[in-house]
Design an enzyme around this catalytic site. Structure first.
Site, short mmCIF file in Angstrom:
data_model
loop_
_atom_site.label_atom_id
_atom_site.label_comp_id
_atom_site.label_asym_id
_atom_site.label_seq_id
_atom_site.Cartn_x
_atom_site.Cartn_y
_atom_site.Cartn_z
N CYS A 179 -4.80 2.39 -3.65
CA CYS A 179 -3.50 2.82 -3.11
C CYS A 179 -2.40 1.82 -3.43
O CYS A 179 -1.52 1.57 -2.59
CB CYS A 179 -3.57 3.09 -1.61
SG CYS A 179 -4.72 4.39 -1.18
N ASP A 211 3.10 -4.79 7.94
CA ASP A 211 1.89 -4.00 7.80
C ASP A 211 0.70 -4.94 7.98
O ASP A 211 0.37 -5.73 7.09
CB ASP A 211 1.86 -3.34 6.42
CG ASP A 211 0.57 -2.56 6.17
OD1 ASP A 211 -0.34 -2.63 7.02
OD2 ASP A 211 0.49 -1.87 5.13
N HIS A 214 0.87 -1.18 0.00
CA HIS A 214 0.00 0.00 0.00
C HIS A 214 0.90 1.23 0.00
O HIS A 214 2.00 1.19 0.54
CB HIS A 214 -0.83 -0.07 1.28
CG HIS A 214 -1.90 0.95 1.41
ND1 HIS A 214 -1.65 2.24 1.81
CD2 HIS A 214 -3.24 0.87 1.22
CE1 HIS A 214 -2.80 2.92 1.85
NE2 HIS A 214 -3.78 2.10 1.50
N GLN A 246 -4.51 -5.13 7.07
CA GLN A 246 -5.57 -6.00 6.57
C GLN A 246 -5.68 -7.31 7.33
O GLN A 246 -6.57 -8.11 7.06
CB GLN A 246 -5.33 -6.31 5.07
CG GLN A 246 -5.53 -5.12 4.16
CD GLN A 246 -6.95 -4.58 4.18
OE1 GLN A 246 -7.90 -5.29 4.52
NE2 GLN A 246 -7.10 -3.31 3.82
N LYS A 282 -10.13 -0.37 10.83
CA LYS A 282 -10.35 -1.54 9.98
C LYS A 282 -10.72 -2.77 10.81
O LYS A 282 -10.99 -3.84 10.27
CB LYS A 282 -9.10 -1.85 9.15
CG LYS A 282 -8.82 -0.79 8.08
CD LYS A 282 -7.76 -1.28 7.14
CE LYS A 282 -7.08 -0.14 6.41
NZ LYS A 282 -7.82 0.31 5.23
C1 LIG Z 1 -2.39 -2.86 3.59
C2 LIG Z 1 -2.69 -1.48 4.07
N1 LIG Z 1 -1.72 -0.73 4.59
C3 LIG Z 1 -1.95 0.51 5.03
C4 LIG Z 1 -3.20 1.09 4.96
C5 LIG Z 1 -3.39 2.49 5.46
O1 LIG Z 1 -4.20 2.54 6.57
P1 LIG Z 1 -4.70 3.91 7.18
O2 LIG Z 1 -5.26 4.69 6.05
O3 LIG Z 1 -5.73 3.52 8.18
O4 LIG Z 1 -3.53 4.58 7.80
C6 LIG Z 1 -4.23 0.34 4.43
C7 LIG Z 1 -5.59 0.93 4.32
O5 LIG Z 1 -6.16 1.13 3.29
C8 LIG Z 1 -3.98 -0.97 3.95
O6 LIG Z 1 -4.95 -1.70 3.41
#
Ligand SMILES: Cc1ncc(COP(=O)(O)O)c(C=O)c1O
Lengths: 413, 172
Positions: A368, A202, A124, A205, A228
């Site tokens: 993203c 990370d 992401h 998810q 999430k």
């Molecule tokens: C794999 C992953 N990493 C990072 C993020 C970023 O999360 P946040 O926007 O809550 O900081 C997301 C959210 O869309 C994600 O799916």
């Protein structure tokens, strides 16, 4: 295992019980943000109705209660992740801020010109751009573990040549938000340790969808967002192994995080408070606490299996429709989401029609993951993501909708 | 399946769908006087617009073509735009752009009734007024027009690419 009454759980989510565009809402966008059960909403309301004051500052009753609630959330989060200590849990604004903290503060201190930052092509933007900035700032080099086309699997055969002793940090996602790939995180951390690389997982998810044990995984840092996993927005978690947090200098500075301040110098508290400058999101932490209780009450393994079954069902039925390009693992070993493209309709049109005509909430775009989409030759895809409050009937409705969308955009060709 | 949703029917009228399936003036323009690319970073839509001015009258858009990839609204808007501006002067094209932009964004957020009737000179492009009800899709409909504006602006002569937030940068 005890039988879970999924329908009863769904009733804990009042937001799901509504019509949009004259049809019952079918919420298939939990990978972007999950919904909150009453238990979380009640915990937040209760906190504001009875216990709110600032934390750590006051010595009066309410401040004591607020501090106790905030720190209890930290302890609960440590337990949720099986961290060795609550001191390894830092509250942030979200996954994005957690990664920025690590990249800026830890990376700023420990990553030097000539070092390598290893990422994967699945990342992401939140786990790509902070590292890209760090590389630009320090003169370090970025490397990526490639993705094997539409399968979404990492080309781990290349790991030997990529994960070399120059690699200072290896940051990767547990579950891909686009491809639904489940990465072998413990194995990746073990490989990284062999070359002395620091690891960041990370878990945005996976935290609410999959069992998670930081000591079993063996990571140095692990990050996720509260929103999430049934909790409030504006709150995130950074787990850092004690030794790693200790070698991380302060990032943002201000109130709460100091031991002593003079006009020209200051000394700072140890972790985790060193990384929590200013008044934190206390009510957020209280809500997260309730969310973690809720999730563990249901059971993360059961949730994982439930969501995976829905995703497999969706994948199979979309495949049967024809004219659909499906992203991610083909063997059913996927997390609870499915990204797809229709031969005859652009993802935006799919999402708009699904919304207006069927009450379906999908995500459309590059999620993203722009460089990955580019690599796959895809500008945007549609994504359905599932959680334990979704049903098989809702997946079938998605399939009916996609069939109608195909017909509509094909018409007249 | 019932398809009686007025907003939806208005968004995807048959003329719009027809333009998106069979975009007019689609392709590359080999001897373009100016090229501008519009990029919609949030969704990945990207189109390139090419103009050739009349050698005898530098004000006149003798030839217009576009290529790229986008959703049906983006493609239809680009296609309809090219048919509309071909043969017009720079000023006329710029005026059409202003009218189109206003049709989609003027009084936005207020009641639909407050939407002023779109000017007649927009012709078929008026069909895109339905996009107003889909705020997320407005940038799809305006992408080609942003590219047009860029192409007609002063520094277009040095070929620019830009994203929809309007940050121009020299083309690579
Ligand atoms: C794999 C992953 N990493 C990072 C993020 C970023 O999360 P946040 O926007 O809550 O900081 C997301 C959210 O869309 C994600 O799916």
């Amino acid at each position: 295992m005890h039988q879970i009454d999924w329908a009863a759980l769904r009733r804990d989510f009042p937001i799901l019980n509504q019509d949009v565009h004259g049809r019952p809402l079918v919420y298939l966008d939990s990978a972007a943000s999950a919904q909150r059960p009453l238990q979380v909403l009640d915990a937040i309301t209760h906190y504001y109705e009875h216990d709110h004051a600032n934390v750590h500052r006051g010595i009066h009753e309410l401040s004591n209660r607020a501090t106790a609630a905030y720190e209890a959330a930290r302890t609960r989060t440590a337990q949720f992740l099986n961290a060795a200590s609550a001191d390894e849990i830092v509250f942030t604004r979200g996954t994005t801020e957690s990664i920025n903290l690590v990249a800026s503060a830890w990376g700023g201190r420990h990553v030097k010109r000539g070092d390598v930052i290893l990422l994967t092509e699945l990342e992401h933007h939140a786990n790509l751009l902070p590292w890209q900035m760090l590389a630009q700032r320090t003169g370090a080099t970025l490397r990526y573990v490639p993705v094997l086309g539409d399968s979404g699997l990492l080309d781990l055969a290349q790991l030997d040549s990529l994960l070399t002793p120059e690699v200072k940090v290896f940051a990767f996602t547990h579950i891909s938000n686009t491809m639904a790939t489940i990465n072998p995180v413990a194995e990746l951390c073990r490989r990284a340790r062999e070359v002395g690389a620091t690891t960041l997982v990370d878990a945005a998810q996976s935290a609410g969808h999959h069992p998670l044990d930081v000591r079993e995984i063996g990571c140095d840092f692990l990050v996720f967002s509260s929103h999430k996993i049934l909790g409030p927005t504006g709150l995130g978690v950074l787990y850092g192994r004690a030794e790693k947090l200790d070698e991380t200098p302060p990032w943002q500075t201000g109130g709460e995080m100091i031991v002593s301040v003079d006009w020209h110098q200051a000394s700072f508290k140890p972790a985790p408070h060193r990384f929590e400058a200013g008044t934190p999101h206390i009510a957020g932490a209280v809500g997260l606490h309730a969310a973690l209780d809720y999730l563990d009450n249901v059971g993360r393994q059961a949730i994982f299996e439930h969501d995976q079954a829905l995703a497999r069902h969706a994948y199979e039925r979309l495949r049967e429709l024809g004219g659909v390009r499906l992203l991610g693992p083909t063997d059913g070993n996927r997390a609870g989401l499915v990204s797809f493209l229709l031969d005859d309709a652009h993802a935006h049109d799919v999402v708009t029609m699904a919304d207006v005509k069927f009450g379906l909430a999908l995500r459309g775009g590059h999620h993203c993951n722009q460089p990955l989409h580019r690599k796959l030759g895809v500008r945007s895809s549609a994504r359905a993501s599932f959680y334990f409050y979704n049903t098989r009937e809702e997946v079938d409705l998605l399939i009916d909708a996609v069939a109608e969308i195909q017909k509509f955009f094909c018409r007249g060709l | 399946m019932d398809f009686n949703s007025p907003d939806f029917e208005e968004l995807y009228q048959s003329i719009i769908l027809d333009h998106s399936r069979k975009p007019r003036n689609f392709g590359e323009l080999p001897e373009a006087s100016v090229t501008a690319s519009g990029d919609n970073p949030s969704c990945g839509d990207a189109i390139t617009l090419q103009l050739r001015f009349d050698p005898a009258d530098a004000q006149k858009l003798a030839e217009v073509k576009f290529h790229g990839d986008g959703c049906s609204i983006c493609m239809a808007s680009a296609s309809m735009m090219t048919t509309k501006i071909k043969g017009r002067t720079r000023n006329e094209a710029e005026a059409l752009r202003g009218s189109f932009q206003s049709m989609l964004t003027l009084n936005h957020g207020s009641a639909d009734e407050a939407a002023p009737p779109p000017p007649k000179e927009l012709g078929d492009l008026r069909l895109l007024q339905g996009v107003r009800k889909f705020p997320q899709r407005i940038k799809c409909a305006t992408l080609a027009w942003h590219a047009l504006h860029q192409a007609l602006s002063e520094d277009a002569a040095k070929r620019v690419t830009f994203d929809i937030e309007g940050k121009g940068q020299p083309a690579r």
